[in-house]
Write a protein that holds these residues in place. Sequence first.
Motif, PDB file in Angstrom:
ATOM      1  N   ASN A 119     -27.307  17.503 -25.020  1.00 45.78           N
ATOM      2  CA  ASN A 119     -26.200  18.504 -24.060  1.00 45.78           C
ATOM      3  C   ASN A 119     -26.741  18.421 -22.058  1.00 45.78           C
ATOM      4  O   ASN A 119     -27.146  18.925 -22.777  1.00 45.78           O
ATOM      5  N   PRO A 120     -26.297  17.140 -21.747  1.00 48.80           N
ATOM      6  CA  PRO A 120     -26.747  17.378 -20.174  1.00 48.80           C
ATOM      7  C   PRO A 120     -26.409  18.511 -19.453  1.00 48.80           C
ATOM      8  O   PRO A 120     -26.603  18.830 -18.150  1.00 48.80           O
ATOM      9  N   ALA A 121     -25.204  19.349 -20.414  1.00 47.97           N
ATOM     10  CA  ALA A 121     -24.623  20.165 -19.556  1.00 47.97           C
ATOM     11  C   ALA A 121     -25.394  21.850 -19.275  1.00 47.97           C
ATOM     12  O   ALA A 121     -25.415  23.024 -18.574  1.00 47.97           O
ATOM     13  N   ILE A 122     -26.968  21.511 -20.092  1.00 48.45           N
ATOM     14  CA  ILE A 122     -27.648  22.737 -20.281  1.00 48.45           C
ATOM     15  C   ILE A 122     -28.208  22.894 -19.181  1.00 48.45           C
ATOM     16  O   ILE A 122     -28.914  23.978 -18.567  1.00 48.45           O
ATOM     17  N   TRP A 175     -28.861  19.951 -12.571  1.00 49.13           N
ATOM     18  CA  TRP A 175     -29.754  18.894 -12.236  1.00 49.13           C
ATOM     19  C   TRP A 175     -30.062  18.482 -12.969  1.00 49.13           C
ATOM     20  O   TRP A 175     -30.930  18.807 -13.657  1.00 49.13           O
ATOM     21  N   GLY A 176     -30.258  17.405 -13.386  1.00 52.50           N
ATOM     22  CA  GLY A 176     -31.369  16.523 -14.374  1.00 52.50           C
ATOM     23  C   GLY A 176     -31.128  14.992 -14.650  1.00 52.50           C
ATOM     24  O   GLY A 176     -30.320  13.851 -13.881  1.00 52.50           O
ATOM     25  N   LEU A 192     -19.710  29.260 -18.272  1.00 52.03           N
ATOM     26  CA  LEU A 192     -19.142  28.027 -18.958  1.00 52.03           C
ATOM     27  C   LEU A 192     -19.654  27.029 -18.022  1.00 52.03           C
ATOM     28  O   LEU A 192     -19.770  27.189 -16.644  1.00 52.03           O
ATOM     29  N   SER A 193     -20.667  25.831 -18.912  1.00 55.28           N
ATOM     30  CA  SER A 193     -21.070  24.871 -17.887  1.00 55.28           C
ATOM     31  C   SER A 193     -20.518  24.097 -18.336  1.00 55.28           C
ATOM     32  O   SER A 193     -20.555  23.544 -20.079  1.00 55.28           O
TER      33      SER A 193
END
Length: 145
Positions: A39-42, A85-86, A118-119
Amino acid sequence: MKFVKYILLFLIYLVFVLPGRGQQMPQLTQYMLNSYAVNPAISGTYNYIKLNFDYRYQWMDFMPNTPQTLTFSVFGPISSQPMGWGGLLYADMIGPTSRKGLLGTGSYIFDIADNYHLSCALSLGFMNYSIDFSQIDFEQENDPT
């Protein structure tokens, strides 16, 4: 009534059969340790930069050409902004096929209420899919396929 039945069967064909494609993406089983890969929204939800490296070798020494997956991810917050960012680098090898890719992510965190957030994230990247035909054994040597 018969016409409606054919229309319904055609719509089922369009929705379920036509877009069906076989694909195999890397299987990530350690999602608790590397949650960004699933889950990239983390990214941006922690107050520190997090590095993860995972290596998965399924069915080791059981049979040849078993699946292997490598992932390296790094993510963190953007200071003084509700953003993150990631990045994710991965390699997935299964028999003669391999996938290698790179993803970059930007995320934004919305405050909904006290202690509720909410991300949302947007990831962009590329993937290289390759097949090593020298590893494929055909049962019949002179088969034209």
